[in-house]
Design an enzyme around this catalytic site. Sequence first.
Site, PDB file in Angstrom:
ATOM      1  N   ASP A  69       0.958  -1.213   0.114  1.00 23.89           N
ATOM      2  CA  ASP A  69      -0.053   0.007   0.224  1.00 23.89           C
ATOM      3  C   ASP A  69       1.021   1.285  -0.192  1.00 23.89           C
ATOM      4  OD1 ASP A  69      -2.860   1.044   0.761  1.00 23.89           O
ATOM      5  OD2 ASP A  69      -1.504   2.191   1.947  1.00 23.89           O
ATOM      6  N   TYR A  74       3.593   9.903   0.006  1.00 29.96           N
ATOM      7  CA  TYR A  74       4.459   9.266   0.936  1.00 29.96           C
ATOM      8  C   TYR A  74       5.974   9.717   0.396  1.00 29.96           C
ATOM      9  CZ  TYR A  74       0.485   6.582   2.346  1.00 29.96           C
ATOM     10  OH  TYR A  74      -0.680   6.020   3.199  1.00 29.96           O
ATOM     11  N   LYS A  99      -1.952   6.156  -4.341  1.00 32.74           N
ATOM     12  CA  LYS A  99      -3.138   6.846  -3.932  1.00 32.74           C
ATOM     13  C   LYS A  99      -2.932   8.453  -4.806  1.00 32.74           C
ATOM     14  CE  LYS A  99      -3.711   5.079   0.426  1.00 32.74           C
ATOM     15  NZ  LYS A  99      -2.288   4.477   0.546  1.00 32.74           N
ATOM     16  N   HIS A 127      -6.824   9.875  -2.301  1.00 35.84           N
ATOM     17  CA  HIS A 127      -6.040  10.008  -0.846  1.00 35.84           C
ATOM     18  C   HIS A 127      -7.046  10.742   0.170  1.00 35.84           C
ATOM     19  CE1 HIS A 127      -1.791   9.474   1.025  1.00 35.84           C
ATOM     20  NE2 HIS A 127      -3.167   9.133   2.157  1.00 35.84           N
TER      21      HIS A 127
END
Length: 303
Positions: A69, A74, A99, A127
């Site tokens: 994931d 990130y 995402k 997201h």
Amino acid sequence: MYIPITLLTKLTEMVFSSAPTTFPNHTLITLNDGGFIPSPAFGVGSALYQKNATEDVVLALKNGYRHIDNAAIYGNEESVGEALKIAKVPREELYITTKYDGGDVRTEFELSLKKLGVDYVDLYLIHFPKFADAGGGIKTVWREFERLREEGLAKSIGVSNYGVIELTELLLLAKIKPAVNQIRYHAYNAKENAPLLALAGLNDIVIEAYSSLSPITKFPGGPADPIGERIADRISTVSGGIKVTVAQTILDWLKTKNIVAVTTSGKDFRQKEQLQVFQESFPPLTEEEIKEYEEAGPGWDQQ
């Protein structure tokens, strides 16, 4: 509002079954688009946010994780892509989620594919609702998501951190329903999220949960602790004396409720411990245990 597990299962009408040989350490949940999603997922946000995730992902893949994931925000999609190259797991044996975090959907999606080093993703999520707003509005963004789904570039599409209001708005305009809603979900916010789970169940939308270990990692000493310990003792006994941890009971709680667990650890023994829960032989929680756990202390994380 507590939703009995029997009612929740009836509402969702999801098939919860042991995984085929390509996902031997996972449990599969059927999606409303005819696909599936393996649980657990190895998340590379939180502890690995803006950090190189290669070493942790390689270890996770070595230990049997096959669902990774990720998210553009990130800042580590490239390091995840490097881990995929190193591990050399066949693409068809992987489940990759990432995402969307704003901007032109097609541009951002293709950038994520390039960084990850893959030709498609298994699941693409918005997201946060605010990112759809920044991308031209939910209708515009979701139409692009639907095109990615129709072209096979994203096998499934969904959302993350959507509440009842935002999810209802999306359902009213969607030609293709979101398959997944990934949310922050643990014992101390389960009760307040019951209406959201009910809405998802009525539309066969799978819930993914992150931060579910918060009662023991962020808010220790709360009312859920002794309940988790009792459940761990009970499962240890019926499992033939295998020592079950409280963390495992939390993941088992998600598994019993047909919720995908998103968890992470850079420790070898923790990764193996977490995966153990998703074997067919690991006993589920009882309906009474689920109710007791979720009603232990709503809002305790806000104390």
